[in-house]
Motif scaffolding. Structure first.
Motif, PDB file in Angstrom:
ATOM      1  N   PHE A  66       0.812  -1.222   0.000  1.00 38.03           N
ATOM      2  CA  PHE A  66       0.000   0.000   0.000  1.00 38.03           C
ATOM      3  C   PHE A  66       0.845   1.271   0.000  1.00 38.03           C
ATOM      4  CE2 PHE A  66       0.660  -2.048   4.067  1.00 38.03           C
ATOM      5  CZ  PHE A  66       1.418  -1.090   4.723  1.00 38.03           C
ATOM      6  N   GLY A  78      11.955   4.867   3.378  1.00 44.11           N
ATOM      7  CA  GLY A  78      12.919   3.899   3.896  1.00 44.11           C
ATOM      8  C   GLY A  78      12.515   3.276   5.212  1.00 44.11           C
ATOM      9  N   SER A  81       9.756   5.149  13.425  1.00 40.73           N
ATOM     10  CA  SER A  81       8.678   4.264  12.988  1.00 40.73           C
ATOM     11  C   SER A  81       9.265   3.120  12.177  1.00 40.73           C
ATOM     12  CB  SER A  81       7.679   5.043  12.128  1.00 40.73           C
ATOM     13  OG  SER A  81       6.728   4.152  11.573  1.00 40.73           O
ATOM     14  N   SER A  91       4.466  -0.021  12.533  1.00 44.96           N
ATOM     15  CA  SER A  91       3.411  -0.065  11.511  1.00 44.96           C
ATOM     16  C   SER A  91       2.818  -1.463  11.514  1.00 44.96           C
ATOM     17  CB  SER A  91       4.004   0.255  10.141  1.00 44.96           C
ATOM     18  OG  SER A  91       4.631   1.506  10.184  1.00 44.96           O
ATOM     19  N   HIS A 148      -0.866  -2.579  11.142  1.00 44.95           N
ATOM     20  CA  HIS A 148      -1.856  -2.746  10.067  1.00 44.95           C
ATOM     21  C   HIS A 148      -2.663  -4.044  10.117  1.00 44.95           C
ATOM     22  CE1 HIS A 148      -0.308   0.924   8.520  1.00 44.95           C
ATOM     23  NE2 HIS A 148       0.822   0.412   8.098  1.00 44.95           N
ATOM     24  N   GLU A 174       0.777   1.948  14.474  1.00 46.60           N
ATOM     25  CA  GLU A 174       0.139   2.656  13.366  1.00 46.60           C
ATOM     26  C   GLU A 174      -0.699   1.637  12.602  1.00 46.60           C
ATOM     27  OE1 GLU A 174       4.359   3.729  12.775  1.00 46.60           O
ATOM     28  OE2 GLU A 174       3.472   5.333  11.577  1.00 46.60           O
ATOM     29  N   ASN A 205      -3.991   6.973   2.398  1.00 47.53           N
ATOM     30  CA  ASN A 205      -3.730   7.899   1.300  1.00 47.53           C
ATOM     31  C   ASN A 205      -3.593   7.086   0.032  1.00 47.53           C
ATOM     32  OD1 ASN A 205      -3.432  10.221   3.071  1.00 47.53           O
ATOM     33  ND2 ASN A 205      -1.640   9.101   3.782  1.00 47.53           N
ATOM     34  N   GLY A 222       3.085   7.478   3.178  1.00 44.77           N
ATOM     35  CA  GLY A 222       3.038   6.482   2.115  1.00 44.77           C
ATOM     36  C   GLY A 222       2.981   7.054   0.715  1.00 44.77           C
TER      37      GLY A 222
HETATM   38  N1  SAH Z   1       9.345   2.104   7.055  1.00 47.03           N
HETATM   39  C1  SAH Z   1       8.834   2.728   8.213  1.00 47.03           C
HETATM   40  C2  SAH Z   1       8.572   4.228   8.081  1.00 47.03           C
HETATM   41  C3  SAH Z   1       7.914   4.761   6.818  1.00 47.03           C
HETATM   42  S1  SAH Z   1       6.187   4.719   6.565  1.00 47.03           S
HETATM   43  C4  SAH Z   1       7.549   2.037   8.651  1.00 47.03           C
HETATM   44  O1  SAH Z   1       7.093   1.154   7.943  1.00 47.03           O
HETATM   45  O2  SAH Z   1       7.045   2.338   9.728  1.00 47.03           O
HETATM   46  C5  SAH Z   1       5.324   5.702   7.684  1.00 47.03           C
HETATM   47  C6  SAH Z   1       3.912   5.178   7.927  1.00 47.03           C
HETATM   48  O3  SAH Z   1       3.021   5.389   6.806  1.00 47.03           O
HETATM   49  C7  SAH Z   1       3.895   3.691   8.199  1.00 47.03           C
HETATM   50  O4  SAH Z   1       3.066   3.419   9.284  1.00 47.03           O
HETATM   51  C8  SAH Z   1       3.284   3.135   6.924  1.00 47.03           C
HETATM   52  O5  SAH Z   1       2.715   1.876   7.118  1.00 47.03           O
HETATM   53  C9  SAH Z   1       2.277   4.202   6.581  1.00 47.03           C
HETATM   54  N2  SAH Z   1       1.817   4.172   5.187  1.00 47.03           N
HETATM   55  C10 SAH Z   1       2.459   3.681   4.114  1.00 47.03           C
HETATM   56  N3  SAH Z   1       1.706   3.841   3.006  1.00 47.03           N
HETATM   57  C11 SAH Z   1       0.568   4.456   3.394  1.00 47.03           C
HETATM   58  C12 SAH Z   1      -0.591   4.928   2.703  1.00 47.03           C
HETATM   59  N4  SAH Z   1      -0.717   4.794   1.394  1.00 47.03           N
HETATM   60  N5  SAH Z   1      -1.556   5.539   3.420  1.00 47.03           N
HETATM   61  C13 SAH Z   1      -1.426   5.712   4.761  1.00 47.03           C
HETATM   62  N6  SAH Z   1      -0.361   5.294   5.457  1.00 47.03           N
HETATM   63  C14 SAH Z   1       0.630   4.672   4.781  1.00 47.03           C
END
Ligand code: SAH
Length: 344
Positions: free
Chosen positions: A118, A163, A195, A218, A220, A260, A294, A338
């Motif tokens: 995603f 990253g 994160s 993260s 999910h 998250e 998003n 994201g």
């Molecule tokens: N790699 C790290 C940090 C980057 S992402 C991590 O995975 O935590 C930061 C956050 O945005 C993460 O919680 C990720 O899962 C979330 N994220 C990624 N794509 C997204 C999207 N399209 N919409 C909402 N959150 C998203």
């Protein structure tokens, strides 16, 4: 001969360099302050250093400073920087203002090696890790913008840009050391959140290193099958390993974890998904941030209904678990969670 990046030197090494070159070691302190605290982009900037010394530095070293190539401002005040690195690669960082704080969202790698289905960043393959100074520079650039456009210094930092910070742990830690040191920004580590998608071995390592910043994971999904389908690396690091590492983290740090969590239609919006999350939350003191999805161009993912979201909130709150709903910022400039994918 390739010149050395001067910011890979410690203060003691710099002092030694001057001593070896028949100068006062104290010169090293002055240069160190220019490099970090004052964020000098070139040796020319170092005005209290003599011309001859500057020339000598120039002959031996480079400063691989980042350059903000493009700055975009959202209607909600969010700012996104496209940051050019010394070798031409680009990463993005974001300034997120709220009435009470200004948060910098910074990148730790160019692209990402994980394959979360995603996330837009996952579509860029990982090119390389960022160096500590490249992470530090992103923070400094945003601090400057915060003062300029919002009349206050930066108050918080999240490692939620491009990253996976735990796949570049050593450099992230060095950058945080600088950010929190009096010679850098002197920011409290409690205002910094790392994160991670959850790399168990590294979470334990962080706990052993006695770090003082906060941890967000993260999550999910708290069901292996579901999580693997949207975050394939979960196959290698299943939830039982993640859970064990988080228990270890809490035992050592006594620092509450943030999960998250995005709720998607038809993926994790069932009662079974909520129950699994509630059970997972029982292991370690935590809170849950429900993040708005998003959209990236993938029809497989759609934001769940508000009813599904409310079921999550009700379920979690009935068990005394703190839950926040996080609206995304900066969507009009692709700066939201994201969405960082170097589109420009
Ligand atoms: N790699 C790290 C940090 C980057 S992402 C991590 O995975 O935590 C930061 C956050 O945005 C993460 O919680 C990720 O899962 C979330 N994220 C990624 N794509 C997204 C999207 N399209 N919409 C909402 N959150 C998203």
């Amino acid at each position: 001969m390739k010149k050395k990046d001067i910011r890979t030197l410690t203060k003691d090494q710099l002092r030694l360099f001057f001593q070896d070159n028949n100068d006062k070691p104290f010169r090293g302190n002055q240069v160190y302050e220019w490099l970090w605290n004052k964020g000098a982009h070139s040796f020319e900037d170092m005005t209290n250093i003599s011309k001859t010394t500057r020339k000598m530095l120039e002959e031996n070293f480079v400063i691989n400073h980042i350059r903000v190539d493009q700055m975009q401002r959202s209607t909600d005040g969010t700012i996104k920087n496209a940051v050019r690195l010394h070798d031409g690669l680009i990463v993005e960082s974001v300034l997120i203002p709220t009435p009470t704080r200004t948060t910098a969202c910074v990148s730790s790698q160019v692209g990402c090696s994980l394959d979360c289905k995603f996330c837009a960043t996952a579509r860029l393959k990982r090119m390389r890790n960022l160096n500590p100074d490249e992470i530090y520079d992103q923070v400094m650039a945003i601090d400057k913008e915060s003062r300029l456009y919002h009349s206050r210094p930066l108050s918080n930092i999240v490692f939620m840009g491009m990253g996976e910070p735990l796949m570049n742990y050593k450099n992230v830690l060095k950058a945080i050391d600088k950010i929190t040191s009096p010679e850098g920004l002197a920011m409290s580590p409690r205002r910094i959140t790392l994160s991670t998608s959850g790399v168990p071995k590294m979470i334990k390592k962080m706990a052993d290193d006695d770090v003082k910043f906060k941890l967000a994971v993260s999550l999910h999904s708290a069901i292996d099958e579901v999580r693997t389908s949207i975050m394939p690396f979960n196959q290698k690091f299943p939830l039982s390993d993640l859970r064990e590492s988080l228990e270890y983290w809490y035992e050592k740090t006594k620092s509450r974890i943030t999960y998250e969590y995005v709720v998607w239609k038809g993926i994790n919006d069932r009662k079974k998904d909520i129950d699994a999350l509630i059970s997972f939350c029982a292991y370690v003191p935590c809170k849950v941030n429900l993040i708005e999805y998003n959209p990236i161009d993938d029809d497989g993912f759609q934001q769940a209904s508000s009813e599904a979201l409310n079921n999550y909130i009700k379920g979690l709150e009935s068990r005394g678990i703190v839950v926040n709903v996080r609206r995304s910022r900066g969507k009009d400039i692709d700066a939201a969670c994201g969405q960082l994918a170097n589109k420009t």
